[in-house]
Enzyme design. Structure first.
Site, mmCIF file in Angstrom:
data_model
loop_
_atom_site.group_PDB
_atom_site.id
_atom_site.type_symbol
_atom_site.label_atom_id
_atom_site.label_comp_id
_atom_site.label_asym_id
_atom_site.label_seq_id
_atom_site.Cartn_x
_atom_site.Cartn_y
_atom_site.Cartn_z
ATOM 1 N NE ARG A 33 -3.742 0.717 2.068
ATOM 2 C CZ ARG A 33 -4.931 0.792 2.662
ATOM 3 N NH1 ARG A 33 -5.082 1.531 3.755
ATOM 4 N NH2 ARG A 33 -5.967 0.151 2.187
ATOM 5 C CG HIS A 55 -8.463 0.046 -2.529
ATOM 6 N ND1 HIS A 55 -7.665 -1.032 -2.201
ATOM 7 C CD2 HIS A 55 -9.070 0.420 -1.357
ATOM 8 C CE1 HIS A 55 -7.785 -1.287 -0.917
ATOM 9 N NE2 HIS A 55 -8.623 -0.426 -0.380
ATOM 10 C CD GLN A 68 -12.907 -2.016 -0.092
ATOM 11 O OE1 GLN A 68 -12.090 -1.918 0.794
ATOM 12 N NE2 GLN A 68 -14.119 -2.523 0.096
ATOM 13 C CG ASP A 99 -13.529 6.459 -0.648
ATOM 14 O OD1 ASP A 99 -13.417 6.313 0.582
ATOM 15 O OD2 ASP A 99 -12.539 6.450 -1.419
ATOM 16 C CB CYS A 118 -13.873 1.255 0.425
ATOM 17 S SG CYS A 118 -13.501 3.024 0.498
ATOM 18 N NE ARG A 153 -10.034 -5.373 0.970
ATOM 19 C CZ ARG A 153 -9.314 -4.317 1.394
ATOM 20 N NH1 ARG A 153 -9.906 -3.293 1.950
ATOM 21 N NH2 ARG A 153 -8.004 -4.271 1.210
HETATM 22 N N1 NVA Z 1 -9.980 6.787 -1.139
HETATM 23 C C1 NVA Z 1 -9.566 6.317 0.166
HETATM 24 C C2 NVA Z 1 -9.782 4.842 0.283
HETATM 25 C C3 NVA Z 1 -9.426 4.259 1.630
HETATM 26 C C4 NVA Z 1 -9.620 2.769 1.691
HETATM 27 C C5 NVA Z 1 -8.116 6.678 0.397
HETATM 28 O O1 NVA Z 1 -7.316 6.489 -0.520
HETATM 29 O O2 NVA Z 1 -7.789 7.147 1.480
HETATM 30 N N1 CP Z 2 -11.000 -0.155 2.824
HETATM 31 C C1 CP Z 2 -9.731 -0.206 3.238
HETATM 32 O O1 CP Z 2 -8.810 -0.474 2.468
HETATM 33 O O2 CP Z 2 -9.555 0.038 4.563
HETATM 34 P P1 CP Z 2 -8.184 0.276 5.321
HETATM 35 O O3 CP Z 2 -7.652 1.625 4.873
HETATM 36 O O4 CP Z 2 -8.544 0.259 6.761
HETATM 37 O O5 CP Z 2 -7.223 -0.810 4.952
#
Ligand code: NVA
Ligand code: CP
Length: 310
Positions: free
Chosen positions: A108, A135, A138, A230, A270, A298
């Site tokens: 990530r 992502h 997800q 989101d 998500c 997930r």
């Molecule tokens: N769009 C959000 C998704 C988190 C799972 C982010 O990138 O922070």
């Molecule tokens: N939805 C998701 O990826 O959550 P986290 O940021 O908690 O991993």
């Protein structure tokens, strides 16, 4: 016939064939059943997954770490300060070194190209656990969840309301690949990337489904089977949060907006959610909401992905 996915990286849903997507769903279902009935499924006995996190995480970290453990392997967590990447070691050297120790990497990070490079220079599968662009894990879990609830995906309409971000991009990839109609409503200047929209249009033309990108949330939600949203400011955009809060106000998912959807619509997010901003409790805590099922899935879907590629 099963498709061999051993050694394959999962960086974007768009890199998967429809057959591979459904293979992931089938194995997810099997592994979920085994997990819920306490049947052993140690498919990755003795294997090691490196988990690199440049951003925080609740779901991704815990579901991957629990998942590899349940499969008989072990997950190793590397936070933002743990690797020599922090001190300037290159992605290519890191990829080559990690490939000598591990059986797979989940990452990530911010820059999507870093994930592409990690897979390119290494010799083990790389799984994208979120970048600024995409992502995919997800959205695979989300599609699997919809499949569980509705029995089929083709012909359904998903409306995404909010920022044209990594979630919007992966939903465009995922929905168009499986033949779901997808409508994305964002404020002006926050639309998803053109290249990803064009790609989704090509996928949709092949599958006979639709892709709409609009600045009108009610139009997007019209007759939707699923409403998805989101956060308005993603990880790394904290400095823009106040400005975005004003610009996104019309894109809040509340009881008035959801009236445009089908009566039995499903609400998805998500997570993490900012209640009171992109969604109100009257929707996220309503019987339409399936947010904890998608969070649970997930685990099952990522176990399937790891079992197939590692
Ligand atoms: N769009 C959000 C998704 C988190 C799972 C982010 O990138 O922070
Ligand atoms: N939805 C998701 O990826 O959550 P986290 O940021 O908690 O991993």
């Amino acid at each position: 016939m099963a498709v061999n996915m051993k050694g394959k990286s999962l960086i974007s849903i768009n890199d998967l064939t429809l057959e591979e997507i459904y293979q992931i769903f089938e194995l997810s279902k099997t592994l979920k059943e085994k997990q819920l009935t306490n049947q052993p499924h140690r498919i990755l006995e003795g294997k090691t997954l490196g988990m690199i996190f440049a951003k925080p995480s609740t779901r991704t970290r815990i579901s991957f770490e629990t998942g590899i453990y349940q499969l008989g392997g072990i997950g190793m967590y590397f936070g933002p300060n743990d690797l020599q990447l922090k001190r300037g070691e290159t992605i290519s050297d890191t990829a080559k070194v990690l490939s000598r120790y591990l059986n797979g990497i989940m990452i990530r990070t911010f820059n999507h190209q870093d994930v592409v490079d990690l897979a390119h220079f290494g010799s083990i599968p790389v799984i994208n656990g979120l970048t600024d662009l995409l992502h995919p894990c997800q959205v695979l879990a989300d599609l699997f969840t919809i499949l569980e609830k509705r029995r089929e995906l083709r012909g359904l309409k998903l409306a995404y309301v909010g920022d044209g971000n990594n979630m919007a991009h992966s939903l465009l990839h995922g929905c168009s690949k499986v033949g779901m109609d997808v409508a994305i409503a964002t404020p002006a200047d926050y639309e998803p990337q053109k290249e990803i929209v064009n790609n989704a249009l090509r996928n949709a033309a092949y599958m006979g489904s639709k892709v709409d990108v609009t600045n009108d949330p009610a139009a997007a939600v019209k007759d939707a089977d699923i409403i998805y949203t989101d956060v308005w400011a993603s990880m790394g955009q904290e400095a823009e949060a106040a400005e975005r809060k004003k610009k996104f106000l019309k894109f809040q998912v509340n009881s008035s907006l959801v009236k445009n959807a089908k009566e039995d619509y499903l609400f998805m997010h998500c997570l993490p959610a900012h209640r009171g901003e992109e969604v109100l409790e009257e929707v996220i805590d309503s019987p339409h909401s399936i947010i904890f099922d998608e969070a649970e899935n997930r685990l099952h879907v990522q176990k399937a992905i790891m079992a197939l590629v590692m």
